[in-house]
Design an enzyme around this catalytic site. Sequence first.
Site, short mmCIF file in Angstrom:
data_model
loop_
_atom_site.label_atom_id
_atom_site.label_comp_id
_atom_site.label_asym_id
_atom_site.label_seq_id
_atom_site.Cartn_x
_atom_site.Cartn_y
_atom_site.Cartn_z
N PRO A 2 0.60 -1.76 -0.04
CA PRO A 2 0.14 0.37 -0.15
C PRO A 2 0.71 1.65 0.21
CG PRO A 2 -0.96 -1.38 2.18
CD PRO A 2 0.93 -1.98 1.09
N GLU A 3 0.23 1.80 -0.91
CA GLU A 3 1.53 3.46 -0.86
C GLU A 3 0.43 4.76 -0.72
OE1 GLU A 3 4.44 4.64 -2.80
OE2 GLU A 3 4.22 2.68 -4.15
N HIS A 90 -5.98 -14.10 10.22
CA HIS A 90 -4.48 -12.88 9.79
C HIS A 90 -5.14 -11.91 10.10
CE1 HIS A 90 -2.20 -16.11 7.86
NE2 HIS A 90 -2.88 -15.71 7.18
N ARG A 109 1.07 -10.62 5.96
CA ARG A 109 2.80 -11.27 6.47
C ARG A 109 3.10 -9.94 7.50
NH1 ARG A 109 5.36 -9.52 0.89
NH2 ARG A 109 7.48 -10.25 1.45
#
Length: 271
Positions: A2-3, A90, A109
């Site tokens: 994500p930016e 998650h 992650r």
Amino acid sequence: MPELPEVETTVAGLRSVLEGRVLTRVEPRRADLRVPFPPDLRQRMTGARVASLGRRAKYGLVNTDRGDTMIFHLGMSGRWRIDPEVNGAHDHLLLETDEGRRLSLCDPRRFGFVELARTDALEAYPPFAKLGPEPLGPAFTGAALRAALAGKTCSIKAALLDQRVVAGLGNIYVCEALFGAGIAPGRAAGRISAARLDRLVETIRAVLASAIAAGGSTLRDYARPDGELGYFSKQWQVYGREGEPCPACGAPVLRRVDGGRSTFYCGHCQR
Ligand SMILES: [Zn+2]
């Protein structure tokens, strides 16, 4: 990963669920992501009303009426899920509001993190203390960029990725902005004319605004159960397009790798 535009879109989606609501449940489901969840996260956030949401660089901000700010970073793979039908392995942080809306922070992650700071001391929060201006804010101008780059011998690409020069720009948007401004990524940062830096600032703003608009147009999808915040498809001009024709001149898009990062550019249009 994500930016900035994805974080902006995520915050807009969260705002629609959280703003003005009381948090009735705040439940970390493991001890840590990249760093431990604050031990007092549940105590400080449960029962608080969400006063506002915001963003600084690639950090999302949830401000409460108790003067606390929950800061989240999505890392490599983080996303918020709205009203998930089930919580998966998650989903590491669960929130629920007094309207019965549910959110989960899903991060397979676990490179993301959640921290707490006092809202009135946010500027002193260590990751924020050295950040440069917001690229979409009024302080980011051609003159300010020129001052920040003065004397720098590193490449313009490396300089734009330096969060002290401008906050929140990542590899994708730097590649796209340099292409849009016609500036070669390897050019020495301190030796670019004022006129070209003015154009670069305009291009950075335009590239980000266009991505945020694309994200906004997908926001409606998040209203459905299991809607996921944080990602949307976007057509890039040069990023990820090695060997494809440059949209401006037709020459093949080139790729160079330095420091483990790929730079995509047109050797003809960017000087
Ligand atoms: Zn070209």
